[in-house]
Scaffold this motif. Structure first.
Motif, PDB file in Angstrom:
ATOM      1  N   SER A   1      42.343  17.538  29.178  1.00 13.25           N
ATOM      2  CA  SER A   1      42.344  16.236  29.203  1.00 13.25           C
ATOM      3  C   SER A   1      42.254  15.943  30.855  1.00 13.25           C
ATOM      4  O   SER A   1      41.858  14.910  31.189  1.00 13.25           O
ATOM      5  N   ILE A   2      42.333  17.443  31.736  1.00 11.91           N
ATOM      6  CA  ILE A   2      41.897  16.912  33.162  1.00 11.91           C
ATOM      7  C   ILE A   2      40.398  16.781  33.235  1.00 11.91           C
ATOM      8  O   ILE A   2      39.905  15.886  33.658  1.00 11.91           O
ATOM      9  N   ALA A   3      39.808  17.611  32.291  1.00  7.20           N
ATOM     10  CA  ALA A   3      38.463  17.738  32.434  1.00  7.20           C
ATOM     11  C   ALA A   3      37.739  16.226  31.942  1.00  7.20           C
ATOM     12  O   ALA A   3      36.701  15.740  32.155  1.00  7.20           O
ATOM     13  N   ALA A   4      38.337  15.718  30.769  1.00  6.97           N
ATOM     14  CA  ALA A   4      37.918  14.722  30.064  1.00  6.97           C
ATOM     15  C   ALA A   4      38.303  13.401  31.196  1.00  6.97           C
ATOM     16  O   ALA A   4      37.803  12.324  30.574  1.00  6.97           O
ATOM     17  N   ASN A   5      39.068  13.541  31.941  1.00  4.06           N
ATOM     18  CA  ASN A   5      39.538  12.412  32.657  1.00  4.06           C
ATOM     19  C   ASN A   5      39.094  12.530  34.371  1.00  4.06           C
ATOM     20  O   ASN A   5      39.565  12.059  35.385  1.00  4.06           O
ATOM     21  N   LYS A   6      37.932  13.201  34.434  1.00  8.62           N
ATOM     22  CA  LYS A   6      37.336  13.614  35.611  1.00  8.62           C
ATOM     23  C   LYS A   6      37.419  12.162  36.461  1.00  8.62           C
ATOM     24  O   LYS A   6      37.334  12.112  37.879  1.00  8.62           O
ATOM     25  N   GLU A   7      36.887  11.099  35.832  1.00  6.04           N
ATOM     26  CA  GLU A   7      36.597   9.756  36.520  1.00  6.04           C
ATOM     27  C   GLU A   7      37.884   9.506  37.459  1.00  6.04           C
ATOM     28  O   GLU A   7      37.820   8.588  38.432  1.00  6.04           O
TER      29      GLU A   7
ATOM     30  N   THR B   1      54.850  15.064  30.218  1.00  6.75           N
ATOM     31  CA  THR B   1      53.532  14.437  29.784  1.00  6.75           C
ATOM     32  C   THR B   1      52.744  15.528  29.035  1.00  6.75           C
ATOM     33  O   THR B   1      52.572  16.599  29.831  1.00  6.75           O
ATOM     34  N   PRO B   2      52.431  15.644  27.931  1.00  5.11           N
ATOM     35  CA  PRO B   2      51.887  16.571  27.083  1.00  5.11           C
ATOM     36  C   PRO B   2      50.082  16.727  27.373  1.00  5.11           C
ATOM     37  O   PRO B   2      49.610  17.586  27.084  1.00  5.11           O
ATOM     38  N   ASN B   3      49.799  15.828  28.098  1.00  6.66           N
ATOM     39  CA  ASN B   3      48.446  15.884  28.756  1.00  6.66           C
ATOM     40  C   ASN B   3      47.889  14.682  29.704  1.00  6.66           C
ATOM     41  O   ASN B   3      49.025  13.997  30.187  1.00  6.66           O
ATOM     42  N   LEU B   4      46.983  14.670  30.351  1.00  8.30           N
ATOM     43  CA  LEU B   4      46.898  13.926  31.479  1.00  8.30           C
ATOM     44  C   LEU B   4      46.657  12.167  30.897  1.00  8.30           C
ATOM     45  O   LEU B   4      47.237  11.284  31.590  1.00  8.30           O
ATOM     46  N   ASP B   5      46.078  12.295  29.601  1.00  8.38           N
ATOM     47  CA  ASP B   5      46.046  10.932  28.991  1.00  8.38           C
ATOM     48  C   ASP B   5      47.420   9.894  29.049  1.00  8.38           C
ATOM     49  O   ASP B   5      47.611   9.013  29.468  1.00  8.38           O
ATOM     50  N   GLU B   6      48.392  10.918  28.640  1.00  5.77           N
ATOM     51  CA  GLU B   6      49.971  10.247  28.542  1.00  5.77           C
ATOM     52  C   GLU B   6      50.320   9.787  29.846  1.00  5.77           C
ATOM     53  O   GLU B   6      50.774   8.687  30.250  1.00  5.77           O
ATOM     54  N   PHE B   7      49.905  10.588  31.095  1.00  2.33           N
ATOM     55  CA  PHE B   7      50.317  10.475  32.359  1.00  2.33           C
ATOM     56  C   PHE B   7      49.596   9.057  32.859  1.00  2.33           C
ATOM     57  O   PHE B   7      50.009   8.144  33.493  1.00  2.33           O
ATOM     58  N   LEU B   8      48.434   9.047  32.511  1.00  2.00           N
ATOM     59  CA  LEU B   8      47.429   7.903  32.845  1.00  2.00           C
ATOM     60  C   LEU B   8      47.898   6.499  32.497  1.00  2.00           C
ATOM     61  O   LEU B   8      47.927   5.283  32.846  1.00  2.00           O
ATOM     62  N   PHE B   9      48.250   6.645  30.975  1.00  2.00           N
ATOM     63  CA  PHE B   9      48.743   5.720  30.176  1.00  2.00           C
ATOM     64  C   PHE B   9      49.949   5.155  30.762  1.00  2.00           C
ATOM     65  O   PHE B   9      50.106   3.839  30.926  1.00  2.00           O
ATOM     66  N   VAL B  10      50.816   5.770  31.068  1.00  2.00           N
ATOM     67  CA  VAL B  10      52.433   5.359  31.399  1.00  2.00           C
ATOM     68  C   VAL B  10      52.159   4.700  32.845  1.00  2.00           C
ATOM     69  O   VAL B  10      52.821   3.800  33.067  1.00  2.00           O
ATOM     70  N   ASN B  11      51.297   5.166  33.649  1.00  2.00           N
ATOM     71  CA  ASN B  11      50.812   4.509  35.084  1.00  2.00           C
ATOM     72  C   ASN B  11      49.856   3.405  34.940  1.00  2.00           C
ATOM     73  O   ASN B  11      49.601   2.882  35.852  1.00  2.00           O
ATOM     74  N   ASP B  12      49.322   3.133  33.873  1.00  2.00           N
ATOM     75  CA  ASP B  12      48.547   2.343  33.371  1.00  2.00           C
ATOM     76  C   ASP B  12      47.021   2.370  34.382  1.00  2.00           C
ATOM     77  O   ASP B  12      46.719   1.464  35.347  1.00  2.00           O
TER      78      ASP B  12
ATOM     79  N   ARG C   1      41.651   5.588  32.287  1.00  2.00           N
ATOM     80  CA  ARG C   1      41.697   6.801  31.538  1.00  2.00           C
ATOM     81  C   ARG C   1      40.600   6.931  30.396  1.00  2.00           C
ATOM     82  O   ARG C   1      39.769   6.055  30.228  1.00  2.00           O
ATOM     83  N   ASN C   2      40.123   8.102  29.806  1.00  2.00           N
ATOM     84  CA  ASN C   2      39.178   8.322  28.779  1.00  2.00           C
ATOM     85  C   ASN C   2      39.469   7.715  27.651  1.00  2.00           C
ATOM     86  O   ASN C   2      38.611   7.391  26.783  1.00  2.00           O
ATOM     87  N   LEU C   3      40.890   7.940  27.349  1.00  2.00           N
ATOM     88  CA  LEU C   3      41.240   7.546  26.160  1.00  2.00           C
ATOM     89  C   LEU C   3      42.209   6.094  26.085  1.00  2.00           C
ATOM     90  O   LEU C   3      43.110   5.974  27.087  1.00  2.00           O
TER      91      LEU C   3
END
Ligand code: NAI
Length: 627
Positions: A86-92, A208-219, A222-224
């Motif tokens: 999920s780190i690679a998927a959220n390079k942006e 946080t089971p992946n970076l997506d969750e971390f990014l979601f919580v912090n708004d 993100r990629n997803l």
């Protein structure tokens, strides 16, 4: 808000502990390699969990590694391939928030700096240890004066950085949490994508089971749109473990229940569930569907779907998938086996020996080579049987109410009677259309050749049982095999049929499709359908829903809109899309008389107001955004 994000490196940004990987490289070819690697991993964990002093853990590991400067390029090359998914998927995110991101690690700059540089993190924001080399380039130690070489050194390091704003730490270990405990960081996210460390998780502000969750919580960007771990999947009735693996590896939160749930329990349990997986015993009734507040998909890990209120589910916007083809081969193999067993009269010979009689005879024992097989219903099963039977030297005839292309040298019959007249064995593979009740009765049996055999692995009601009984008793038919019955018990136990005890009659309890391979295949097939729908919106092979096959979504946002199929609704949706001036890159629509499913791909940039507007369209059943 001014925020700083402090990332750990090993097992957070990458999936591995770099020193473990280095050990694999340096110890290559040594007989005691596995043992040393295990010991190194053990020492790593002791250090991470704070059970031995960190300096000690590092010293011990470096001694065991026997590494040299020349090993480092190899290590870096391997780590590059082991960035967390999920780190690679959220390079942006790393690109757009570069100035707020720091790496604080007890690993080594020599490999961290080149790896994180690709994520836009400059070396001045990497805080880590450094190796010490001898004249021959051997790694002999590390700079012991570095804060990060000390126990709880991350605290000191972060303190010295004196970061402004809210500081969030993202890491997998207790040694990351201590920065929060010491009050220098404001939040600690336990990162569990690669390893779940209980001690860290227990103290975390958020797991946080992946970076997506971390990014979601912090708004954060993100990629997803919606982290997959927030999608809850409930699998009932002991579905094959591979289904669990497939779905959890894709990141969903999956709960397994070994049995089926009665309605009242399912009504309670279905709340908050996005995907329900069942087999044949769970009834998905209207009440269950009414109680479901989040349900998007029902996956039937079986062939039949009569246990599900399909139309009602559709009108709630819930898509149902099953596995119609997973057991085709199993049924075909049983048919082949039974053709041979019947033609050779194997069951009577076997029964005789069981009851103590030796009866060596060639009477009523025939090869299948050159015999005529008549297949009624040339669908999935019928066609595959056609190919296998022909490969064994049978001449295949088939009859289907629809115009079906002949495979191999199979010969199409214009009428059922033609087929019955010509066949030595008749095998039934029609579908469950009610018109097929008693498709084979007395008249049809008399239209069969004298001495022919009949096989029914399709549906019980297709054969008139008294007529079959008469056909067998009178000797007109030389044998038969049945796997299905007009009435079948719901559970294993006593079973009665007037056919009991008849000669050369094989009776099996609806197991034509019940094989380990079929179960295994279902466990791949259904999760794939579920994932294609949740991840991309595809409804190909849905049982109750307009089918849409979608191209892969590229660099776009995808709006999925399910609505009641009432006049004017598409016009309304398109008016909204137009009023927001969206650049639409693709639109796909499929409808049935009740519901419409429209998918719109738009450029990355769009006004968020459109989402509210689309959700607000009258007759909307469900709306989702994917990106
Ligand atoms: P399918 O739907 O692919 O094929 C059925 C074919 O029968 C179609 O081509 C249809 O046009 C034809 N048909 C329907 N009525 C007909 C008639 N009166 N005369 C001639 N042709 C007719 O179905 P599939 O997957 O091949 O399955 C066939 C049957 O096997 C189904 O009834 C299914 O329930 C049963 N089945 C039984 C299993 C078992 O454990 N014994 C396991 C799997 C399927």
């Amino acid at each position: 808000m001014d925020r700083k994000y402090v990332f750990d490196f090993d097992s957070t940004l990458t999936r591995v502990e770099a020193l473990d990987v280095l050990a694999e490289i340096t110890l290559k070819g040594r007989p005691d390699r596995e043992e040393i690697i295990r010991e190194i991993q053990h020492i790593t964990n002791l250090g991470i969990d704070g059970d031995i002093s960190f300096t000690e853990s590092l010293e011990r590991r470096i001694r065991m590694l026997q590494a040299n400067r020349d090993h480092l390029p190899q290590l870096i090359e391997q780590l590059r391939k082991k960035i967390s998914k999920s780190i690679a998927a959220n390079k942006e995110f790393f690109e757009t928030h570069a100035s707020q991101i720091y790496v604080i690690s007890a690993g080594f700059r020599e490999f961290i700096v080149p790896i994180v540089a690709e994520y836009n993190i400059p070396e001045e924001r990497v805080y880590a240890n450094t190796f010490e080399f001898d004249g021959a380039g051997n790694i002999v130690g590390f700079d012991e004066t570095n804060d990060l070489a000390q126990h709880n050194g991350k605290i000191e390091c972060l303190k010295n950085l004196d970061l402004q704003g809210e500081v969030q730490v993202i890491g997998d270990g207790y040694s990351d949490y201590v920065m929060r405990e010491a009050g220098i960081a404001h939040k600690f996210f336990a990162y569990t994508e690669n390893v779940h460390r209980e001690k860290a998780a227990r103290h975390a502000d958020h797991i946080t089971p992946n970076l997506d969750e971390f990014l979601f919580v912090n708004d954060l960007p993100r990629n997803l749109s919606y982290p997959k771990n927030r999608i809850k999947i409930l699998l009932l009735e002991n579905v094959h473990p591979v289904a669990f693996d497939n779905l959890s590896e894709d990141g969903f939160s999956v709960e397994l229940v070994s049995h089926s749930l009665p309605e009242a329990e399912l009504i309670k349990k279905i709340k908050g569930v996005h995907v329900l997986g069942i087999r044949s015993k769970t009834r998905v009734s209207r009440n269950v569907l009414d109680a479901a507040d989040k349900l998007m998909v029902v996956g039937a890990f079986c062939i039949g779907t009569t246990q599900i209120e399909l139309e009602y589910a559709k009108n709630k916007g819930a898509v149902v998938f099953n596995a119609p083809y997973s057991n085709t081969r199993s049924v075909v193999e049983l048919a082949i086996g039974e053709i041979i067993m019947l033609m050779r009269s194997i069951f009577p010979r076997s029964m005789e020996i069981h009851s103590g009689t030796w009866n060596k005879t060639a009477a009523n024992s025939r090869e299948i080579r050159g015999k005529n097989l008549g297949i009624v219903g040339y669908g999935n099963i019928g066609k595959q049987l056609s190919v296998l039977a022909e490969a064994m030297g049978m001449r295949v005839y088939y009859y289907d109410i629809e115009d079906k292309l002949a495979l191999g040298n199979a010969v199409r019959c214009d009428t059922l009677e033609d087929l019955l007249n010509v066949s030595d064995v008749v095998s039934l593979h029609v579908d469950d259309n009610p018109h097929n009740r008693n498709l084979i009765g007395s008249r049809e049996i008399r239209q069969m050749r004298q001495g022919a055999c009949l096989i029914n692995l399709s549906r019980g009601f297709v054969v008139d049982i008294p007529a079959l009984e008469e056909g067998l008793r009178s000797g007109w038919l030389s044998g038969a095999a049945l796997d299905v019955y007009p009435e079948e018990p719901r559970s294993n136990g006593p079973f009665e049929t007037p056919l009991r005890g008849l000669d050369n009659l094989i009776l099996t309890p609806h197991i034509g499709g019940s094989t380990e391979e079929a179960q295994r295949d279902i466990a791949d097939f259904v999760p794939n359908k579920i994932m294609e729908y949740i991840n991309a919106g595809s409804t190909v092979d849905a049982v109750n829903f307009p089918n849409i096959r979608l191209p892969k979504q590229q660099e776009s946002h995808r709006f999925l809109h399910i609505h009641k199929n009432v006049p004017g609704i598409m016009a309304h949706i398109n008016e909204i899309l137009a009023s927001y001036d969206l650049n639409i890159t693709g639109q796909y629509l499929s409808t049935d008389p009740d519901v419409g499913y429209v998918i719109t791909d738009v450029d990355r940039e769009y006004n968020k107001g459109v989402i509210r507007a689309l959700k607000g369209v009258e007759h909307t059943l469900r709306f989702r955004v994917l990106y």
